[in-house]
Design a protein around this motif. Sequence first.
Motif, PDB file in Angstrom:
ATOM      1  N   SER A 185       0.839  -1.209   0.000  1.00 17.03           N
ATOM      2  CA  SER A 185       0.000   0.000   0.000  1.00 17.03           C
ATOM      3  C   SER A 185       0.876   1.262   0.000  1.00 17.03           C
ATOM      4  O   SER A 185       2.030   1.239   0.425  1.00 17.03           O
ATOM      5  CB  SER A 185      -0.918   0.000   1.225  1.00 17.03           C
ATOM      6  N   TYR A 186       0.275   2.345  -0.461  1.00 12.03           N
ATOM      7  CA  TYR A 186       0.981   3.636  -0.422  1.00 12.03           C
ATOM      8  C   TYR A 186       1.426   3.938   1.010  1.00 12.03           C
ATOM      9  O   TYR A 186       2.538   4.398   1.244  1.00 12.03           O
ATOM     10  CB  TYR A 186       0.045   4.771  -0.859  1.00 12.03           C
ATOM     11  N   GLY A 187       0.489   3.675   1.966  1.00 10.91           N
ATOM     12  CA  GLY A 187       0.764   3.984   3.362  1.00 10.91           C
ATOM     13  C   GLY A 187       1.999   3.256   3.875  1.00 10.91           C
ATOM     14  O   GLY A 187       2.842   3.843   4.550  1.00 10.91           O
ATOM     15  N   CYS A 205       0.321  10.200  -6.028  1.00 11.00           N
ATOM     16  CA  CYS A 205      -0.336   9.024  -6.629  1.00 11.00           C
ATOM     17  C   CYS A 205      -1.457   8.526  -5.731  1.00 11.00           C
ATOM     18  O   CYS A 205      -2.519   8.140  -6.211  1.00 11.00           O
ATOM     19  CB  CYS A 205       0.676   7.913  -6.879  1.00 11.00           C
ATOM     20  N   ARG A 206      -1.204   8.526  -4.417  1.00  9.65           N
ATOM     21  CA  ARG A 206      -2.247   8.068  -3.498  1.00  9.65           C
ATOM     22  C   ARG A 206      -3.484   8.960  -3.589  1.00  9.65           C
ATOM     23  O   ARG A 206      -4.601   8.472  -3.699  1.00  9.65           O
ATOM     24  CB  ARG A 206      -1.723   8.060  -2.054  1.00  9.65           C
ATOM     25  N   GLU A 207      -3.261  10.296  -3.571  1.00  5.30           N
ATOM     26  CA  GLU A 207      -4.394  11.224  -3.628  1.00  5.30           C
ATOM     27  C   GLU A 207      -5.221  11.036  -4.900  1.00  5.30           C
ATOM     28  O   GLU A 207      -6.413  11.295  -4.920  1.00  5.30           O
ATOM     29  CB  GLU A 207      -3.895  12.664  -3.601  1.00  5.30           C
ATOM     30  N   SER A 209      -5.318   8.139  -6.689  1.00  4.03           N
ATOM     31  CA  SER A 209      -5.564   6.690  -6.901  1.00  4.03           C
ATOM     32  C   SER A 209      -4.887   6.165  -8.162  1.00  4.03           C
ATOM     33  O   SER A 209      -5.509   5.459  -8.962  1.00  4.03           O
ATOM     34  CB  SER A 209      -7.069   6.392  -6.976  1.00  4.03           C
ATOM     35  N   ARG A 237      -0.530   0.315  -4.327  1.00  2.00           N
ATOM     36  CA  ARG A 237      -1.910   0.800  -4.468  1.00  2.00           C
ATOM     37  C   ARG A 237      -2.554   0.883  -3.088  1.00  2.00           C
ATOM     38  O   ARG A 237      -1.927   0.517  -2.088  1.00  2.00           O
ATOM     39  CB  ARG A 237      -2.689  -0.121  -5.385  1.00  2.00           C
ATOM     40  N   SER A 238      -3.821   1.329  -3.046  1.00  2.00           N
ATOM     41  CA  SER A 238      -4.482   1.480  -1.742  1.00  2.00           C
ATOM     42  C   SER A 238      -4.829   0.124  -1.178  1.00  2.00           C
ATOM     43  O   SER A 238      -5.220  -0.777  -1.914  1.00  2.00           O
ATOM     44  CB  SER A 238      -5.793   2.242  -1.872  1.00  2.00           C
ATOM     45  N   GLU A 242      -7.801   2.008   3.242  1.00  2.00           N
ATOM     46  CA  GLU A 242      -6.873   3.142   3.216  1.00  2.00           C
ATOM     47  C   GLU A 242      -7.483   4.253   2.381  1.00  2.00           C
ATOM     48  O   GLU A 242      -8.044   3.993   1.316  1.00  2.00           O
ATOM     49  CB  GLU A 242      -5.531   2.722   2.612  1.00  2.00           C
ATOM     50  N   ALA A 244      -8.141   6.880  -0.274  1.00  2.00           N
ATOM     51  CA  ALA A 244      -7.594   7.061  -1.630  1.00  2.00           C
ATOM     52  C   ALA A 244      -7.081   8.477  -1.775  1.00  2.00           C
ATOM     53  O   ALA A 244      -7.430   9.333  -1.017  1.00  2.00           O
ATOM     54  CB  ALA A 244      -8.643   6.780  -2.652  1.00  2.00           C
TER      55      ALA A 244
END
Length: 244
Positions: A185-187, A205-207, A209, A237-238, A242, A244
Amino acid sequence: MPHPQYKRILLKLSGEVLMGEQEYGIDPVYVARLAEEVKAAKETGLELCLVIGGGNIFRGVAGAAKGLDRTTGDYMGMLATVMNALAMQNALEQLGVQTRVQSAIPMSSVCEPYIRRRAERHLEKGRIVIFAAGTGNPFFTTDTGAALRAAEMGCDALLKGTSVDGVYDRDPKLFPNAKRYDTISYGEVLSDDLKVMDATAVALCRENSIPIVVFSIREKGNVARVLAGEGTQTIVRSNKGEEA
Ligand code: UDP
């Protein structure tokens, strides 16, 4: 066959992949090989944006470490990405692939300025658009430039071609037992400070998606394989739950 969910992608190549076996600079033989890879990816029927780094020629931070003003070094780094973009454009056009270079720093006698709507039109016409000069601002990287353009152009994925075949829990060059993730995950990338892309690029990228697909560009035929959902890669990816 391209991955069914990808219609438009942005491929980010680090500058270092253009130097081949050299210590620095551009190896035209290697650039020609990369151009074949890019052509094969384009021929899967995708709309393709390209961003190339500049680390094979100049890095702002390295310049600053030797006494150069950071912003000056960063502008020099951005100019280096324009040289790489021109080298790749040349190699692609030698293979009959239509391309346009658009620079975030306007230089009208060398290439087009970055104009989103114009880039859109090029893509619709089947041209590859190579975005040069990163974001056009110092204190950023071409990874962030790539994430920004991927968001602006509505890309379905950001493919990061490097010399490593994915994201590992530790540096695989130093730790042979390092574990490669298939997805992450991005996190986790941000909290564990994993070296995928810089934090600004990952957050962008996370913001928006946009999945980040990390793979090795050094293996022949890998871009097309990764696009088909095959081959060794890590997808960032999310996670469920998590934001998006
Ligand atoms: N750079 C910058 N702003 C940007 C993109 C790049 O200042 O938006 C400068 C920065 O100095 C960076 C250099 O250009 O070190 C080359 O880019 P980068 O290091 O991201 O290239 P890569 O590692 O992908 O080869």
